[in-house]
Every structure is written in structure tokens, then in C-alpha cells.
Design a protein around this motif. Sequence first.
Motif, PDB file in Angstrom:
ATOM      1  N   ARG A 107       2.398   1.915  -3.387  1.00  0.00           N
ATOM      2  CA  ARG A 107       1.461   2.575  -4.314  1.00  0.00           C
ATOM      3  C   ARG A 107       1.403   4.072  -4.036  1.00  0.00           C
ATOM      4  O   ARG A 107       1.331   4.893  -4.954  1.00  0.00           O
ATOM      5  CB  ARG A 107       0.068   1.955  -4.191  1.00  0.00           C
ATOM      6  N   ALA A 108       1.444   4.414  -2.746  1.00  0.00           N
ATOM      7  CA  ALA A 108       1.432   5.837  -2.397  1.00  0.00           C
ATOM      8  C   ALA A 108       2.719   6.513  -2.876  1.00  0.00           C
ATOM      9  O   ALA A 108       2.690   7.644  -3.373  1.00  0.00           O
ATOM     10  CB  ALA A 108       1.257   5.996  -0.889  1.00  0.00           C
ATOM     11  N   CYS A 136       0.848  -1.194   0.000  1.00  0.00           N
ATOM     12  CA  CYS A 136       0.000   0.000   0.000  1.00  0.00           C
ATOM     13  C   CYS A 136       0.889   1.252   0.000  1.00  0.00           C
ATOM     14  O   CYS A 136       0.669   2.207  -0.756  1.00  0.00           O
ATOM     15  CB  CYS A 136      -0.892  -0.084   1.243  1.00  0.00           C
ATOM     16  N   LEU A 139      -1.736   6.203  -5.227  1.00  0.00           N
ATOM     17  CA  LEU A 139      -2.702   6.266  -4.129  1.00  0.00           C
ATOM     18  C   LEU A 139      -2.418   7.555  -3.348  1.00  0.00           C
ATOM     19  O   LEU A 139      -1.470   7.610  -2.565  1.00  0.00           O
ATOM     20  CB  LEU A 139      -2.487   5.037  -3.224  1.00  0.00           C
ATOM     21  N   PRO A 140      -3.187   8.610  -3.614  1.00  0.00           N
ATOM     22  CA  PRO A 140      -2.893   9.875  -2.948  1.00  0.00           C
ATOM     23  C   PRO A 140      -3.283   9.805  -1.466  1.00  0.00           C
ATOM     24  O   PRO A 140      -4.437   9.526  -1.138  1.00  0.00           O
ATOM     25  CB  PRO A 140      -3.773  10.902  -3.684  1.00  0.00           C
ATOM     26  N   LEU A 141      -2.321   9.998  -0.595  1.00  0.00           N
ATOM     27  CA  LEU A 141      -2.567   9.936   0.846  1.00  0.00           C
ATOM     28  C   LEU A 141      -2.006  11.190   1.504  1.00  0.00           C
ATOM     29  O   LEU A 141      -0.990  11.726   1.049  1.00  0.00           O
ATOM     30  CB  LEU A 141      -1.863   8.720   1.460  1.00  0.00           C
ATOM     31  N   THR A 157      -1.085  10.231   7.071  1.00  0.00           N
ATOM     32  CA  THR A 157      -1.545   8.846   6.878  1.00  0.00           C
ATOM     33  C   THR A 157      -0.370   7.967   6.480  1.00  0.00           C
ATOM     34  O   THR A 157      -0.222   6.845   6.982  1.00  0.00           O
ATOM     35  CB  THR A 157      -2.635   8.812   5.778  1.00  0.00           C
ATOM     36  N   LEU A 158       0.463   8.500   5.609  1.00  0.00           N
ATOM     37  CA  LEU A 158       1.633   7.740   5.167  1.00  0.00           C
ATOM     38  C   LEU A 158       2.564   7.474   6.360  1.00  0.00           C
ATOM     39  O   LEU A 158       3.088   6.362   6.522  1.00  0.00           O
ATOM     40  CB  LEU A 158       2.345   8.534   4.065  1.00  0.00           C
TER      41      LEU A 158
END
Length: 223
Positions: free
Chosen positions: A56-57, A53, A62-64, A68-69
Motif C-alpha cells: 500500500r505504501a 502494508c 499509505l504515506p510513510l 518507517t518503510l
Amino acid sequence: MDILQNFAILEGPDGSGTSTQMELLKQRFAAAAPGRPVLHTTAEPTGGELGQCIRRALKGELPLRPETLARLFAADRGEHLYGKGGIVERANRGELVVCDRYVPSSLVYQGLECGEELPRSLNSPFPAPRLIIFFDLDPRIAAERIKDRGEREIYEYLEFQIKVRDRYLSLLPVFRAQGSAIVCLDASRRPEEVAAELWAALKTLPALGGQLMRSTGTTGRGS
Ligand code: TYD
């Protein structure tokens, strides 16, 4: 702070060559120290679900939010440390665990993105490594090295990498004060030369029969 014996980490800006060195290390270890101790090499973000995950960010798929990251990196790390077959279990049974990136990456990268406090508190429960090997490289040279890799990840641009290197350099004394030994390698040299110094640094670990002083500055630009 708890120090996890038999645990060493490689850190540095993007393009500083830690992944290449991990491969060279595995080959060298197999030739020079067959049998015992067992070498376990690993990396963060991990290949697990949380790590995928994060990947992907990092690719921008995956815009986070940065916060959150930061939480995802810490969650991935918690599993990596304490999950079945994890770092703690292995180091405690005498394996030599060498990890490509760990808490310092979060304190540096997420520290720059969302302020120091959140990554510091998320990572404060985790043990410190016995040895931190810092791959020091001018971010301009690193940028040259990674420019042909194709896809660029969200942190892979020069201005940010200049800050990354500065932040590492300012945090190394903090890690040393917390009880980790620090070895600073000049990563601009040929891979074989860097590999020789990495090997010398690892041989100071008790797991390889060395007598690690609290802060070694024996190789490269020792700090
Ligand atoms: P890495 O796998 O070393 O890069 P590469 O994809 O070139 O092999 O690391 C991936 C990126 O993740 C790198 O830019 C650093 C970043 N990172 C953080 O921001 N925080 C962390 O806690 C970790 C472990 C990595």
C-alpha cells in the motif's frame, strides 16, 4: 557473515524481469529436476500482513516516512526468514529457496531514500544468500517495459531507477566480499535466453549437484 546455503536471490531494478523469470524457473525446474530437491520460490515484500502494508505504501495509498518503510521491509523479512515455514527452516531442510528480492533491495532502495546506515543496521542480523543473481538492464529499457503496467509505484521513475542500478553495481563487490557468489545477467535479452542463464547459474548450487566457487562469473557479464 552467515551464509545460508540453498538460498539464492534475484535482484535488479524495477522492470528487469525477475518476476517473469521466477515463473519460467518453476516450469523448468518441474521438468528438469522432478522430485528432489524441492524448489521453493518466494518474494519480498511478502504476501503477509506486513508485506501488504508495504504494498500500500509503494502504491502511494499509505504515506510513510522512508525510515518507517525501511523498518517495515526489515520486519517483513524477519518473519519471512524465521517464521513458520520460512526461508531458514526450508533451506535448512534441504529445499532450494529462490527469492525475488531480499536484503540487497533494502540496501539499494532504502539506502538511497534514507541513507546507508539505517538499512544496513536493520538488515545486519540477517544471513546472506549463497547466490545473488543480478538482472542488469538499462533503466531506460526497463522504463519502456513497465510503462504499460498501469499504476506506477513510488520508486518507478527513471531518475531514481538510474541511481538504483548504479547503487547495485557499486554494492555487488561488497556482497561478494561477504561470501555470496554473484552472477550478473544481461536482462535485455529474450526471456528464454535469460532463463537459460538463470538455470545455469542455479545449477552451480550444491543443492543441484553443482560445485559453487566463491564468486562465479561464468554466465552473462560475470562479475
Ligand atoms: P517488486 O515486487 O519486485 O516489484 P513489482 O511490484 O513490479 O513486481 O518490488 C516492489 C518494490 O519494492 C520495488 O520497487 C523494490 C522495492 N523494495 C524495496 O524498496 N526494498 C526492499 O527491501 C524490497 C524487498 C523491495
